[in-house]
Design a protein around this motif. Structure first.
Motif, PDB file in Angstrom:
ATOM      1  N   GLY A 498       0.715  -1.142  -0.150  1.00 60.99           N
ATOM      2  CA  GLY A 498       0.214   0.278   0.095  1.00 60.99           C
ATOM      3  C   GLY A 498       0.549   1.047   0.447  1.00 60.99           C
ATOM      4  N   GLY A 499       0.905   2.080  -0.996  1.00 54.33           N
ATOM      5  CA  GLY A 499       1.573   3.036  -1.076  1.00 54.33           C
ATOM      6  C   GLY A 499       2.219   3.557  -1.553  1.00 54.33           C
ATOM      7  N   GLU A 500       3.471   2.011  -1.603  1.00 52.18           N
ATOM      8  CA  GLU A 500       4.399   2.405  -3.093  1.00 52.18           C
ATOM      9  C   GLU A 500       4.295   2.578  -4.144  1.00 52.18           C
ATOM     10  OE1 GLU A 500       4.443  -1.681  -0.734  1.00 52.18           O
ATOM     11  OE2 GLU A 500       2.907   0.036  -1.700  1.00 52.18           O
ATOM     12  N   ILE A 501       5.627   3.631  -4.551  1.00 52.35           N
ATOM     13  CA  ILE A 501       6.081   3.679  -6.654  1.00 52.35           C
ATOM     14  C   ILE A 501       6.798   2.429  -6.741  1.00 52.35           C
ATOM     15  CG2 ILE A 501       6.456   5.114  -7.968  1.00 52.35           C
ATOM     16  CD1 ILE A 501       5.630   7.502  -6.037  1.00 52.35           C
ATOM     17  N   PHE A 502       6.702   1.455  -6.992  1.00 52.78           N
ATOM     18  CA  PHE A 502       7.792   0.975  -8.036  1.00 52.78           C
ATOM     19  C   PHE A 502       8.095   0.871  -9.385  1.00 52.78           C
ATOM     20  CE2 PHE A 502       5.033  -2.340  -4.997  1.00 52.78           C
ATOM     21  CZ  PHE A 502       5.641  -2.735  -4.695  1.00 52.78           C
ATOM     22  N   VAL A 503       9.111   1.193  -9.500  1.00 54.33           N
ATOM     23  CA  VAL A 503      10.223   1.983 -10.780  1.00 54.33           C
ATOM     24  C   VAL A 503      10.968   0.336 -11.063  1.00 54.33           C
ATOM     25  CG1 VAL A 503      12.440   2.952 -11.626  1.00 54.33           C
ATOM     26  CG2 VAL A 503      10.961   3.726  -9.692  1.00 54.33           C
ATOM     27  N   LEU A 504      10.249   0.045 -12.514  1.00 51.85           N
ATOM     28  CA  LEU A 504      11.653  -1.072 -12.802  1.00 51.85           C
ATOM     29  C   LEU A 504      12.577  -0.836 -13.587  1.00 51.85           C
ATOM     30  CD1 LEU A 504       7.846  -2.355 -14.863  1.00 51.85           C
ATOM     31  CD2 LEU A 504       8.700  -2.651 -13.118  1.00 51.85           C
ATOM     32  N   ASP A 505      13.361  -1.716 -13.515  1.00 53.11           N
ATOM     33  CA  ASP A 505      14.664  -1.365 -13.705  1.00 53.11           C
ATOM     34  C   ASP A 505      14.965  -1.784 -15.348  1.00 53.11           C
ATOM     35  OD1 ASP A 505      17.191  -2.163 -14.420  1.00 53.11           O
ATOM     36  OD2 ASP A 505      17.196  -4.029 -14.352  1.00 53.11           O
ATOM     37  N   PRO A 558      13.013  -8.070  -3.206  1.00 60.16           N
ATOM     38  CA  PRO A 558      13.541  -9.373  -3.792  1.00 60.16           C
ATOM     39  C   PRO A 558      13.712  -9.594  -5.304  1.00 60.16           C
ATOM     40  CG  PRO A 558      11.344  -9.688  -2.080  1.00 60.16           C
ATOM     41  CD  PRO A 558      11.734  -7.948  -2.365  1.00 60.16           C
ATOM     42  N   HIS A 559      13.008  -8.942  -5.386  1.00 54.81           N
ATOM     43  CA  HIS A 559      13.288  -8.808  -7.224  1.00 54.81           C
ATOM     44  C   HIS A 559      13.756  -8.284  -7.578  1.00 54.81           C
ATOM     45  CE1 HIS A 559      11.974  -9.594 -11.429  1.00 54.81           C
ATOM     46  NE2 HIS A 559      11.369 -10.169 -11.004  1.00 54.81           N
ATOM     47  N   PRO A 560      14.957  -8.392  -8.482  1.00 55.04           N
ATOM     48  CA  PRO A 560      16.357  -7.708  -8.741  1.00 55.04           C
ATOM     49  C   PRO A 560      16.045  -6.441  -9.897  1.00 55.04           C
ATOM     50  CG  PRO A 560      16.449 -10.069  -9.900  1.00 55.04           C
ATOM     51  CD  PRO A 560      15.042 -10.100  -8.636  1.00 55.04           C
ATOM     52  N   LYS A 561      14.731  -6.891 -10.717  1.00 53.87           N
ATOM     53  CA  LYS A 561      14.361  -5.591 -11.356  1.00 53.87           C
ATOM     54  C   LYS A 561      12.984  -4.809 -11.213  1.00 53.87           C
ATOM     55  CE  LYS A 561      15.482  -8.264 -15.665  1.00 53.87           C
ATOM     56  NZ  LYS A 561      15.702  -7.561 -17.160  1.00 53.87           N
ATOM     57  N   LEU A 562      12.950  -4.738  -9.809  1.00 55.35           N
ATOM     58  CA  LEU A 562      12.241  -3.529  -9.282  1.00 55.35           C
ATOM     59  C   LEU A 562      12.354  -2.769  -7.529  1.00 55.35           C
ATOM     60  CD1 LEU A 562       8.706  -6.167  -8.823  1.00 55.35           C
ATOM     61  CD2 LEU A 562       9.474  -3.452 -10.319  1.00 55.35           C
ATOM     62  N   ARG A 563      12.775  -1.562  -7.968  1.00 56.39           N
ATOM     63  CA  ARG A 563      13.093  -0.907  -6.540  1.00 56.39           C
ATOM     64  C   ARG A 563      11.913  -0.342  -6.210  1.00 56.39           C
ATOM     65  NH1 ARG A 563      17.969  -1.139  -6.277  1.00 56.39           N
ATOM     66  NH2 ARG A 563      18.304   0.644  -4.507  1.00 56.39           N
ATOM     67  N   ILE A 564      11.688   0.741  -4.670  1.00 56.19           N
ATOM     68  CA  ILE A 564      10.681   1.301  -4.184  1.00 56.19           C
ATOM     69  C   ILE A 564      11.404   2.366  -4.025  1.00 56.19           C
ATOM     70  CG2 ILE A 564       9.090   1.266  -2.507  1.00 56.19           C
ATOM     71  CD1 ILE A 564       9.032  -1.016  -2.256  1.00 56.19           C
ATOM     72  N   ALA A 565      10.584   3.078  -4.689  1.00 53.91           N
ATOM     73  CA  ALA A 565      11.021   4.583  -4.738  1.00 53.91           C
ATOM     74  C   ALA A 565      10.123   5.556  -3.299  1.00 53.91           C
ATOM     75  CB  ALA A 565       9.953   5.897  -5.684  1.00 53.91           C
ATOM     76  N   ARG A 566      11.069   6.031  -2.704  1.00 51.64           N
ATOM     77  CA  ARG A 566      10.602   6.900  -1.684  1.00 51.64           C
ATOM     78  C   ARG A 566      10.297   8.502  -2.355  1.00 51.64           C
ATOM     79  NH1 ARG A 566      15.016   4.655   1.533  1.00 51.64           N
ATOM     80  NH2 ARG A 566      14.254   2.487   2.588  1.00 51.64           N
TER      81      ARG A 566
END
Length: 629
Positions: A498-505, A558-566
């Motif tokens: 909830g509330g995350e902005i996921f950034v794809l590699d 946990p996924h290498p191609k996904l990060r979460i932006a703050r």
């Protein structure tokens, strides 16, 4: 000739092979002289061997295979039959008590001769048959060099040797141990790095990539070398097809820009995604678009209870509905026409079908079109549409809402990017407001082949003979394939709390001019034949795209191609203010829209009309270009 007749002939051959091996054993033992005193022994042994050998060959499955395709499995069956048949010889030797005694050399000579005759006959027949069918094709067809001297290359060579369309000159491979050696009679000419020199010296203009197990960067490098050398590049299917022996000449295709820009395969955590989707009602807005349509196709693999397709474009809705009818007829699909800004229609849909997971992919995405003359429509569609769908999802207690965002929302310089950033902010505000719905956002860059992508445009321009138009020699973009983007969206959605902005590699950015050059070469042309023309940046367009804003930090997943932006947080009061602004009567001018966007998206720096931007008393406003401060 029927299958039964062929089986009888093969059985007779194997029986004759047993006779020849038995007689040959005695002939070799006695230095090619006929042993008269052993004649009765030879005849008696034949009476014992022939029925046993016939039964053994039948049970070993020797008559199921076709000799024209005789291979290692057939050889294994022959050796198994020979081994069992030889037991009868050993039994005969042990039980025969008459004189003279059976020569002990038969224990060794019989199985050797029998194996040679049975296996050799099958190999000889295959060689004769292949020469009869394909011998006339030798030295015909287009000369080609194969990249990859492994199993995939061997299978491909075998197929191409039976084709009148191709003539394999040789192979290249980076394994030094293979250099100077031969594969199925063809030389391994050197390394992949030497490919341009080899193509020139052998006067070859065609290359086929047969490296299904190689890393993507290796295949990309080989393709780039061949393209730069002026060769036409072809490729074979994926690893599972090659290693499964399903490679055929008909499966060879021209390499395309996705091969040249290829990315490593994406894996997704199937159990997590399946837990999110299995047995659920899923609604996808913009279901007929590039990303929305691929999302629908991907999520169909996880057995949702029902997929609700929400789309404004009638033909796009029909197209995706027909895809489901042809490919997933067992899956319940509800095609619904509607506008994401229409709250009444959305309430009808949510009340009727109760979607538990919502993917909001509907948006206006074309930057220059939305920048001039359509700014207000872009904001209403991208922001008000998101607000209406999000409110309906929360009102009807949907479990999860996923917004498909864009890299253009980072430090936006255009209305489209700023509107998507504002859509992200309102989803963050919705998450902070009381309710059971989880809101998540996923950002990614350009996808190859999507609606409005530069790839189809370049293809059309090349087909017309050029020129290929590029806005600026330094402009670059991130690229990924549509299936990859859709899979990562599903993965991100399953990981969200909830509330995350996921950034794809998105990998490394690609210069658009290099993309154009490669597409021209892949099409078999040179830049002298199809020129590249620079047209200048369009309204709202910037040279470099970003995936994260300057002030943002990210954390790993946990996924290498996904990060979460703050990203900076949004305030709940934003929702009421946005609703009032977006639902006001009348239409706003482009400048009024930009001024409103600046109020909520302070990182927005418009590129179009940039000299007119100034800061007054701590807030941003527009002043006409050339006026005094």
């Amino acid at each position: 000739m029927t299958w039964l007749n062929r089986s009888i002939l093969v059985l007779l051959f194997d029986l004759l092979a047993a006779c020849a091996a038995w007689f040959g054993t005695y002939i070799l033992r006695f230095n090619f002289e006929w042993p008269v005193e052993y004649a009765a022994q030879i005849g008696l042994g034949m009476l014992v061997l022939l029925p046993v050998h016939g039964i053994v060959c039948r049970r070993a499955g020797l008559y199921r295979g076709m000799w024209v395709f005789a291979s290692l499995p057939d050889l294994a069956r022959v050796l198994r039959a020979v081994a069992i048949s030889s037991l009868s010889v050993w039994a005969f030797v042990a039980l025969y008590r008459a004189q003279p005694a059976v020569p002990r050399s038969t224990l060794l000579l019989y199985p050797i001769l029998l194996a040679v005759i049975m296996a050799g006959g099958r190999v000889a027949y295959r060689m004769w048959k292949e020469h009869r069918l394909y011998g006339g094709l030798i030295a015909k067809g287009r000369p080609v060099v194969i990249v990859g001297a492994g199993r995939g290359g061997a299978m491909l060579v075998r197929e191409l040797q039976r084709s009148a369309d191709w003539r394999v000159v040789g192979l290249v491979d980076d394994d030094e141990s293979k250099w100077g050696r031969e594969l199925l009679g063809l030389p391994v000419l050197g390394s992949v790095e030497e490919l341009p020199e080899i193509l020139a010296s052998e006067r070859v203009q065609h290359v086929i990539l047969a490296m299904p197990s190689a890393a993507t960067r290796v295949r990309r490098h080989a393709t780039d070398l061949a393209v730069r050398a002026g060769a036409k590049v072809f490729t074979v299917p994926g690893l599972e097809d090659v290693m499964g022996g399903r490679v055929a000449v008909a499966s060879i295709r021209r390499a395309d820009i996705e091969d040249l820009l290829g990315r490593e395969p994406v894996w997704i955590d199937t159990p997590h995604v399946e837990a999110m989707l299995h047995g659920k009602v899923v609604l996808v807005t913009g279901a007929g678009g590039s990303i929305g349509g691929e999302l629908c196709r991907q999520l169909s693999r996880f057995s949702p209870a029902r997929v609700v397709l929400f789309e404004q474009n009638e033909f796009a809705l029909y197209t995706i509905e027909q895809w489901f009818a042809q490919n997933c007829p067992e899956l319940a699909v509800v095609p619904l026409a509607g506008d994401v800004k229409d709250a009444t229609r959305l309430d009808e849909v949510f009340a009727a079908w109760r979607p538990q997971v919502v993917f909001h992919a509907a948006a206006y995405k074309h930057v220059p079109l939305m920048e001039v003359g359509n700014a207000w429509q872009a904001v209403r569609n991208n922001v008000l549409g998101t607000l209406r769908v999000a409110e309906a999802a929360q009102r009807h207690a949907a479990e999860r809402f996923v917004l498909i965002s864009t890299d253009k929302a980072v430090n936006p310089t255009n209305v489209m990017g700023a509107s998507k950033r504002l859509a992200e902010l309102l989803c963050q505000a919705m998450q902070d407001r009381s309710g059971s719905t989880q809101f998540e956002m996923v950002r990614f860059g350009n996808v190859l082949g999507s609606t409005g992508s530069v790839i189809p445009k370049f293809q059309e321009q090349i087909a017309r003979g050029g020129p290929v138009t590029v806005t600026h020699p330094e402009i670059n973009r991130y690229f990924m394939s549509i299936p990859e983007a859709a899979q990562l969206v599903l993965q991100a959605a399953s990981m969200g709390r909830g509330g995350e902005i996921f950034v794809l590699d998105m990998g490394q950015p690609v210069k658009i001019v290099d993309l154009a050059r490669n597409m021209i070469r892949l099409s078999g042309f040179s830049e002298d034949e199809i020129r590249i023309e620079f047209t200048g940046l369009r309204p709202g367009e910037k040279l470099y795209e970003e995936l994260l804003a300057d002030a943002e930090e990210t954390r790993e997943t946990p996924h290498p191609k996904l990060r979460i932006a703050r990203a900076r947080p949004a305030v709940v009061s934003l929702l009421a203010e946005l609703n009032a602004w977006l639902t006001q009567s009348g239409s706003l001018t482009d400048d009024e829209v930009r001024r409103g966007l600046l109020r909520w998206v302070p990182e927005y720096v418009p590129m179009y009309g940039r000299p007119a931007l100034r800061v007054v008393e701590g807030e941003r406003s527009f002043v006409r270009a050339g006026s005094k401060a």
